[in-house]
Design an enzyme around this catalytic site. Structure first.
Site, mmCIF file in Angstrom:
data_model
loop_
_atom_site.group_PDB
_atom_site.id
_atom_site.type_symbol
_atom_site.label_atom_id
_atom_site.label_comp_id
_atom_site.label_asym_id
_atom_site.label_seq_id
_atom_site.Cartn_x
_atom_site.Cartn_y
_atom_site.Cartn_z
ATOM 1 C CG ASP A 30 -2.055 0.967 1.122
ATOM 2 O OD1 ASP A 30 -3.213 0.499 1.074
ATOM 3 O OD2 ASP A 30 -1.816 2.197 1.075
ATOM 4 N N GLY A 92 -15.519 2.282 4.621
ATOM 5 C CA GLY A 92 -14.239 2.977 4.450
ATOM 6 C C GLY A 92 -13.558 2.687 3.126
ATOM 7 C CD GLN A 93 -14.866 -0.543 -1.999
ATOM 8 O OE1 GLN A 93 -15.994 -0.845 -1.586
ATOM 9 N NE2 GLN A 93 -14.342 -1.061 -3.092
ATOM 10 C CB SER A 94 -10.778 5.298 -0.558
ATOM 11 O OG SER A 94 -9.604 4.520 -0.516
ATOM 12 C CG HIS A 99 -8.794 -2.949 -1.965
ATOM 13 N ND1 HIS A 99 -9.770 -2.273 -2.665
ATOM 14 C CD2 HIS A 99 -8.649 -2.292 -0.791
ATOM 15 C CE1 HIS A 99 -10.189 -1.251 -1.941
ATOM 16 N NE2 HIS A 99 -9.533 -1.237 -0.799
ATOM 17 C CG LEU A 100 -7.561 -9.660 1.893
ATOM 18 C CD1 LEU A 100 -8.683 -9.404 2.893
ATOM 19 C CD2 LEU A 100 -7.468 -11.163 1.594
ATOM 20 C CG HIS A 101 -6.780 -3.133 3.430
ATOM 21 N ND1 HIS A 101 -6.068 -1.977 3.205
ATOM 22 C CD2 HIS A 101 -8.021 -2.891 2.952
ATOM 23 C CE1 HIS A 101 -6.847 -1.075 2.631
ATOM 24 N NE2 HIS A 101 -8.043 -1.601 2.469
HETATM 25 P P1 AMP Z 1 -9.721 1.302 0.865
HETATM 26 O O1 AMP Z 1 -9.753 2.563 1.657
HETATM 27 O O2 AMP Z 1 -10.116 0.082 1.634
HETATM 28 O O3 AMP Z 1 -10.492 1.443 -0.438
HETATM 29 O O4 AMP Z 1 -8.214 1.049 0.491
HETATM 30 C C1 AMP Z 1 -7.608 1.578 -0.646
HETATM 31 C C2 AMP Z 1 -6.141 1.556 -0.376
HETATM 32 O O5 AMP Z 1 -5.457 1.746 -1.602
HETATM 33 C C3 AMP Z 1 -5.655 2.635 0.580
HETATM 34 O O6 AMP Z 1 -5.028 2.031 1.706
HETATM 35 C C4 AMP Z 1 -4.671 3.433 -0.262
HETATM 36 O O7 AMP Z 1 -3.571 3.900 0.469
HETATM 37 C C5 AMP Z 1 -4.278 2.425 -1.330
HETATM 38 N N1 AMP Z 1 -3.803 2.979 -2.570
HETATM 39 C C6 AMP Z 1 -4.368 3.959 -3.319
HETATM 40 N N2 AMP Z 1 -3.641 4.191 -4.425
HETATM 41 C C7 AMP Z 1 -2.596 3.333 -4.377
HETATM 42 C C8 AMP Z 1 -1.480 3.081 -5.230
HETATM 43 N N3 AMP Z 1 -1.287 3.769 -6.370
HETATM 44 N N4 AMP Z 1 -0.581 2.131 -4.870
HETATM 45 C C9 AMP Z 1 -0.756 1.431 -3.716
HETATM 46 N N5 AMP Z 1 -1.798 1.615 -2.877
HETATM 47 C C10 AMP Z 1 -2.693 2.561 -3.195
#
Ligand code: AMP
Length: 113
Positions: A30, A92-94, A99-101
């Site tokens: 990330d 909290g999805q952005s 994607h799996l953290h």
């Molecule tokens: P979420 O908030 O669960 O949707 O997680 C999205 C994640 O993607 C966040 O932790 C961001 O920091 C990560 N993210 C966004 N753009 C990138 C990127 N270009 N490379 C790696 N991680 C990213």
């Protein structure tokens, strides 16, 4: 499903620190880590989030979990970790690509904020 930054990473159009790749998924660090180890495991198939998974995606969803465990092993994580799928606004999805953290390397609080 609208194009996301993760689609560009899958196509190699923007860089990522990739730790695993196979025919079905990609795992990379990330860019804004929330723990000493913070890896995202994503399907190459465009799926918006967990809520958009369909019958037939069982193997794919399971594969993401197994790859996360494999990456944790490969990174030498021995004290545990957390796997998280954020789903939708309140989750909290952005980024609207499933994607799996994988979070590790510090004691994580519970409940999450
Ligand atoms: P979420 O908030 O669960 O949707 O997680 C999205 C994640 O993607 C966040 O932790 C961001 O920091 C990560 N993210 C966004 N753009 C990138 C990127 N270009 N490379 C790696 N991680 C990213």
């Amino acid at each position: 499903m609208p194009e996301t930054v993760f689609a560009k990473i899958i196509r190699g159009e923007i860089p990522a620190r990739i730790v695993h790749e196979d025919e079905r998924c990609l795992a990379f660090h990330d860019v804004q880590p929330q723990a000493p180890v913070h890896v995202l495991v994503i399907p190459k198939k465009p799926v918006e989030n967990v809520a958009a998974l369909e019958g037939g995606d069982e193997a794919l969803a399971g594969h993401l979990v197994l790859v996360a465990a494999e990456v944790a092993r490969a990174l030498g994580i021995t004290d545990g970790y957390r796997l998280v799928f954020n789903c939708g606004r309140d989750g909290g999805q952005s980024v609207d690509h499933l994607h799996l953290h994988l979070l590790a390397g510090r004691r994580l609080g519970w409940p999450p904020g």
